[in-house]
Design an enzyme around this catalytic site. Structure first.
Site, PDB file in Angstrom:
ATOM      1  N   ARG A  28       0.825  -1.220   0.000  1.00  0.00           N
ATOM      2  CA  ARG A  28       0.000   0.000   0.000  1.00  0.00           C
ATOM      3  C   ARG A  28       0.852   1.260   0.000  1.00  0.00           C
ATOM      4  O   ARG A  28       0.495   2.256   0.643  1.00  0.00           O
ATOM      5  CB  ARG A  28      -0.930   0.025   1.216  1.00  0.00           C
ATOM      6  CG  ARG A  28      -2.120  -0.889   1.114  1.00  0.00           C
ATOM      7  CD  ARG A  28      -3.185  -0.331   0.171  1.00  0.00           C
ATOM      8  NE  ARG A  28      -4.289  -1.270   0.065  1.00  0.00           N
ATOM      9  CZ  ARG A  28      -5.431  -1.148   0.730  1.00  0.00           C
ATOM     10  NH1 ARG A  28      -5.638  -0.142   1.521  1.00  0.00           N
ATOM     11  NH2 ARG A  28      -6.369  -2.049   0.574  1.00  0.00           N
ATOM     12  N   ARG A  32      -3.794   6.788   0.595  1.00  0.00           N
ATOM     13  CA  ARG A  32      -4.299   8.025   1.196  1.00  0.00           C
ATOM     14  C   ARG A  32      -3.331   8.755   2.114  1.00  0.00           C
ATOM     15  O   ARG A  32      -3.535   9.917   2.422  1.00  0.00           O
ATOM     16  CB  ARG A  32      -5.586   7.718   1.980  1.00  0.00           C
ATOM     17  CG  ARG A  32      -6.775   7.526   1.073  1.00  0.00           C
ATOM     18  CD  ARG A  32      -7.910   6.892   1.817  1.00  0.00           C
ATOM     19  NE  ARG A  32      -7.508   5.575   2.305  1.00  0.00           N
ATOM     20  CZ  ARG A  32      -8.336   4.671   2.773  1.00  0.00           C
ATOM     21  NH1 ARG A  32      -9.612   4.936   2.878  1.00  0.00           N
ATOM     22  NH2 ARG A  32      -7.896   3.494   3.177  1.00  0.00           N
ATOM     23  N   ARG A  41      -6.876  11.112  -6.377  1.00  0.00           N
ATOM     24  CA  ARG A  41      -8.093  10.362  -6.076  1.00  0.00           C
ATOM     25  C   ARG A  41      -9.323  11.265  -6.225  1.00  0.00           C
ATOM     26  O   ARG A  41     -10.334  10.857  -6.783  1.00  0.00           O
ATOM     27  CB  ARG A  41      -7.972   9.817  -4.654  1.00  0.00           C
ATOM     28  CG  ARG A  41      -9.216   9.272  -4.013  1.00  0.00           C
ATOM     29  CD  ARG A  41      -9.404   7.823  -4.376  1.00  0.00           C
ATOM     30  NE  ARG A  41     -10.365   7.182  -3.498  1.00  0.00           N
ATOM     31  CZ  ARG A  41     -11.687   7.348  -3.564  1.00  0.00           C
ATOM     32  NH1 ARG A  41     -12.201   8.158  -4.456  1.00  0.00           N
ATOM     33  NH2 ARG A  41     -12.487   6.702  -2.729  1.00  0.00           N
ATOM     34  N   ASP A  78      -6.662  -2.852  -7.659  1.00  0.00           N
ATOM     35  CA  ASP A  78      -7.209  -3.466  -6.456  1.00  0.00           C
ATOM     36  C   ASP A  78      -7.527  -4.920  -6.764  1.00  0.00           C
ATOM     37  O   ASP A  78      -7.829  -5.272  -7.906  1.00  0.00           O
ATOM     38  CB  ASP A  78      -8.479  -2.739  -5.985  1.00  0.00           C
ATOM     39  CG  ASP A  78      -8.821  -3.147  -4.561  1.00  0.00           C
ATOM     40  OD1 ASP A  78      -8.252  -2.549  -3.631  1.00  0.00           O
ATOM     41  OD2 ASP A  78      -9.610  -4.088  -4.375  1.00  0.00           O
ATOM     42  N   TYR A 154     -14.740 -11.814  -0.461  1.00  0.00           N
ATOM     43  CA  TYR A 154     -15.492 -10.592  -0.798  1.00  0.00           C
ATOM     44  C   TYR A 154     -16.664 -10.906  -1.713  1.00  0.00           C
ATOM     45  O   TYR A 154     -17.743 -10.325  -1.591  1.00  0.00           O
ATOM     46  CB  TYR A 154     -14.564  -9.561  -1.452  1.00  0.00           C
ATOM     47  CG  TYR A 154     -13.604  -8.929  -0.470  1.00  0.00           C
ATOM     48  CD1 TYR A 154     -14.011  -7.882   0.350  1.00  0.00           C
ATOM     49  CD2 TYR A 154     -12.298  -9.391  -0.341  1.00  0.00           C
ATOM     50  CE1 TYR A 154     -13.136  -7.305   1.269  1.00  0.00           C
ATOM     51  CE2 TYR A 154     -11.415  -8.824   0.573  1.00  0.00           C
ATOM     52  CZ  TYR A 154     -11.843  -7.783   1.381  1.00  0.00           C
ATOM     53  OH  TYR A 154     -10.984  -7.225   2.291  1.00  0.00           O
TER      54      TYR A 154
HETATM   55  O1  CP3 Z   1       0.032   0.517  -3.260  1.00  0.00           O
HETATM   56  C1  CP3 Z   1      -0.388  -0.653  -3.365  1.00  0.00           C
HETATM   57  O2  CP3 Z   1      -0.220  -1.541  -2.506  1.00  0.00           O
HETATM   58  C2  CP3 Z   1      -1.062  -1.056  -4.670  1.00  0.00           C
HETATM   59  C3  CP3 Z   1      -2.481  -1.001  -4.732  1.00  0.00           C
HETATM   60  C4  CP3 Z   1      -3.378  -1.886  -3.885  1.00  0.00           C
HETATM   61  C5  CP3 Z   1      -4.606  -1.416  -3.366  1.00  0.00           C
HETATM   62  N1  CP3 Z   1      -5.253  -2.465  -2.793  1.00  0.00           N
HETATM   63  C6  CP3 Z   1      -5.080  -0.032  -3.478  1.00  0.00           C
HETATM   64  C7  CP3 Z   1      -6.210   0.412  -2.647  1.00  0.00           C
HETATM   65  C8  CP3 Z   1      -3.267  -3.238  -3.537  1.00  0.00           C
HETATM   66  C9  CP3 Z   1      -2.124  -4.209  -3.791  1.00  0.00           C
HETATM   67  C10 CP3 Z   1      -4.473  -3.593  -2.855  1.00  0.00           C
HETATM   68  C11 CP3 Z   1      -4.751  -4.945  -2.365  1.00  0.00           C
HETATM   69  C12 CP3 Z   1      -5.993  -5.202  -1.631  1.00  0.00           C
HETATM   70  N2  CP3 Z   1      -7.227  -4.631  -1.819  1.00  0.00           N
HETATM   71  C13 CP3 Z   1      -6.114  -6.190  -0.623  1.00  0.00           C
HETATM   72  C14 CP3 Z   1      -5.008  -7.130  -0.175  1.00  0.00           C
HETATM   73  C15 CP3 Z   1      -4.031  -6.500   0.733  1.00  0.00           C
HETATM   74  C16 CP3 Z   1      -4.569  -6.122   2.089  1.00  0.00           C
HETATM   75  O3  CP3 Z   1      -4.576  -4.903   2.367  1.00  0.00           O
HETATM   76  O4  CP3 Z   1      -4.954  -7.010   2.862  1.00  0.00           O
HETATM   77  C17 CP3 Z   1      -7.446  -6.166  -0.167  1.00  0.00           C
HETATM   78  C18 CP3 Z   1      -8.025  -7.045   0.912  1.00  0.00           C
HETATM   79  C19 CP3 Z   1      -8.141  -5.189  -0.926  1.00  0.00           C
HETATM   80  C20 CP3 Z   1      -9.593  -4.839  -0.858  1.00  0.00           C
HETATM   81  C21 CP3 Z   1      -9.811  -3.420  -0.492  1.00  0.00           C
HETATM   82  N3  CP3 Z   1      -9.511  -2.339  -1.304  1.00  0.00           N
HETATM   83  C22 CP3 Z   1     -10.358  -2.916   0.709  1.00  0.00           C
HETATM   84  C23 CP3 Z   1     -10.810  -3.753   1.877  1.00  0.00           C
HETATM   85  C24 CP3 Z   1     -10.382  -1.522   0.590  1.00  0.00           C
HETATM   86  C25 CP3 Z   1     -10.996  -0.543   1.580  1.00  0.00           C
HETATM   87  C26 CP3 Z   1     -10.120  -0.316   2.739  1.00  0.00           C
HETATM   88  C27 CP3 Z   1      -9.301   0.906   2.507  1.00  0.00           C
HETATM   89  O5  CP3 Z   1      -8.104   0.876   2.811  1.00  0.00           O
HETATM   90  O6  CP3 Z   1      -9.898   1.903   2.065  1.00  0.00           O
HETATM   91  C28 CP3 Z   1      -9.806  -1.182  -0.658  1.00  0.00           C
HETATM   92  C29 CP3 Z   1      -9.595   0.182  -1.183  1.00  0.00           C
HETATM   93  C30 CP3 Z   1      -8.208   0.531  -1.637  1.00  0.00           C
HETATM   94  N4  CP3 Z   1      -7.383  -0.265  -2.369  1.00  0.00           N
HETATM   95  C31 CP3 Z   1      -7.563   1.778  -1.436  1.00  0.00           C
HETATM   96  C32 CP3 Z   1      -6.320   1.719  -2.064  1.00  0.00           C
HETATM   97  C33 CP3 Z   1      -5.288   2.807  -2.182  1.00  0.00           C
HETATM   98  C34 CP3 Z   1      -8.175   2.996  -0.725  1.00  0.00           C
HETATM   99  C35 CP3 Z   1      -9.192   3.586  -1.615  1.00  0.00           C
HETATM  100  C36 CP3 Z   1      -9.332   5.067  -1.495  1.00  0.00           C
HETATM  101  O7  CP3 Z   1      -8.495   5.793  -2.068  1.00  0.00           O
HETATM  102  O8  CP3 Z   1     -10.293   5.491  -0.868  1.00  0.00           O
END
Ligand code: CP3
Length: 366
Positions: A28, A32, A41, A78, A154
């Site tokens: 990540r 944010r 974003r 994602d 999911y």
């Molecule tokens: O920088 C990176 O790591 C690359 C991008 C990336 C994202 N999600 C961007 C993201 C990667 C590799 C993921 C993987 C991901 N997504 C996982 C596996 C890793 C982990 O964290 O356990 C999972 C379970 C998800 C599903 C997911 N996506 C959730 C549960 C959420 C909401 C929670 C949150 O943090 O907001 C997301 C959204 C998400 N994916 C964001 C980002 C940058 C935030 C979205 C936003 O900008 O509002």
């Protein structure tokens, strides 16, 4: 000059080489906690648009690499883009996380369309190609997908939480869970291959919820699908480097490493790295595993923990990372300080041989 470990050090480590200081990137790393990400974003409107507009997703991928000079970029996307591309409804509700049109029955699985995968993920592969073209040659580009079990969680629960519906279905309707795992496994092989063909240097499988399963279900829904993906991707791309991250796997890390044949194993925050090294069933690169909360806290304890983790794994093929993703309220200066700390680490005296000795001692007992 800080000793930049680049020159594709992440790939050398995945090929089994111990590099000092270890290359570093962070799960990540785009997100944010970065003001430039929040701006991007906001301009995209919604998160799916950000992931599926190659110009914007390329910029999000490159932001943390530009700011911190990390050894790897991870594709900005994602894990839920795959079910979305197969036709499942998906939205990211503000403050709520992902919300999907829940899979209720086999008919819902049959309504998913594998032939939509290619056009649906085209913007993602286009992003991979653009990022690869813009990245410095020595910086590695990591593609990724969710592992089938975590994506199925999911798809079947419809949102994040404790995934009790998916876990109950493993017993109450095993055919439904198996059919979701099956279609995601098949789709993931193509999806990862397309990312590799577009220029990803290695790929990672995120299995964030693997650790909820008892051992028999872990074998069936984590190890077996992952082994199938690794084998099928390498059939099409011999030597493909694949990192597996079955979070909170505990002792199941051992059969996971042995049977999936991943090139790299992502250690979560709870993994005792030296303990795992003593038990490793074969040579594998290790990635991880600083507590994301320590990165948020910063200061001397962050410095000390970073040095300890790198030192304990000196002499091993190790990629420095967190044990889970960066928290949104992490100060970016802490990330800069961590990268600087890793780059200026002094080589520990005898660290590598101490670890080797303990491995030999452990194996001579058995
Ligand atoms: O920088 C990176 O790591 C690359 C991008 C990336 C994202 N999600 C961007 C993201 C990667 C590799 C993921 C993987 C991901 N997504 C996982 C596996 C890793 C982990 O964290 O356990 C999972 C379970 C998800 C599903 C997911 N996506 C959730 C549960 C959420 C909401 C929670 C949150 O943090 O907001 C997301 C959204 C998400 N994916 C964001 C980002 C940058 C935030 C979205 C936003 O900008 O509002």
């Amino acid at each position: 000059m800080t000793g930049k470990t680049t020159d594709r050090a992440v790939l050398r480590v995945l090929d089994g080489e111990a590099v000092w200081p270890p290359p570093v990137w962070l799960m990540r790393q785009a997100g944010r906690y970065l003001p430039e990400y929040r701006k991007l974003r906001a301009s995209a409107g919604n998160f799916i648009a950000l992931c599926t507009t190659p110009g914007l997703a390329t910029e999000a991928t490159l932001q943390p690499v530009r700011r911190f000079g990390l050894d790897a970029a991870i594709l900005f996307s994602d894990i839920l883009i795959l079910p979305w591309a197969l036709g499942q409804k998906l939205r990211f509700a503000e403050g709520e996380g992902p919300v999907l049109g829940r899979i209720e029955s086999l008919a819902d699985v049959e309504a998913l369309k594998l032939d939509r995968l290619k056009p649906g993920t085209e913007p993602v592969t286009e992003t991979v190609a653009r990022v690869r073209a813009e990245l410095p040659g020595e910086t590695v580009l990591i593609g990724f997908a969710g592992a089938p079990f975590t994506v199925a969680c999911y798809m079947l629960d419809g949102r994040g939480g404790d995934f009790s519906r998916t876990r109950l279905l493993a017993y109450a309707d095993p055919a439904l869970l198996a059919s979701v795992i099956e279609i995601v496994t098949t789709a993931t092989v193509d999806y990862l291959c397309w990312q590799i063909e577009a220029g990803a240097d290695c790929v990672m499988l995120f299995d964030s919820w693997a650790g909820m399963l008892p051992p028999d279900l872990f074998r069936a829904h984590v190890i077996h699908p992952t082994a199938r993906i690794v084998e099928a991707v390498r059939y099409r791309h011999p030597g493909a480097r694949i990192i597996g991250f079955p979070r909170l796997a505990g002792l199941m890390a051992l059969p996971y490493i042995e049977e999936t044949m991943v090139s790299g194993f992502g250690m979560d925050t709870a993994t005792d790295a030296p303990g795992l090294v003593r038990l490793l069933p074969r040579k594998v690169a290790l990635q991880g595993n600083l507590d994301p909360l320590l990165l948020r806290a910063g200061g001397v304890s962050l410095d000390q923990a970073a040095a300890r983790i790198a030192g304990e794994l000196a002499g091993m093929p190790h990629i420095f990372n967190l044990g889970h993703g960066i928290l949104p309220d992490t100060p970016p200066e802490h990330v800069a300080a961590l990268v600087e700390r890793i780059r200026t680490l002094e080589r520990p005296q005898g660290g590598a041989s101490a670890l080797e000795e303990s491995r030999l001692a452990a194996s001579s007992v058995s």
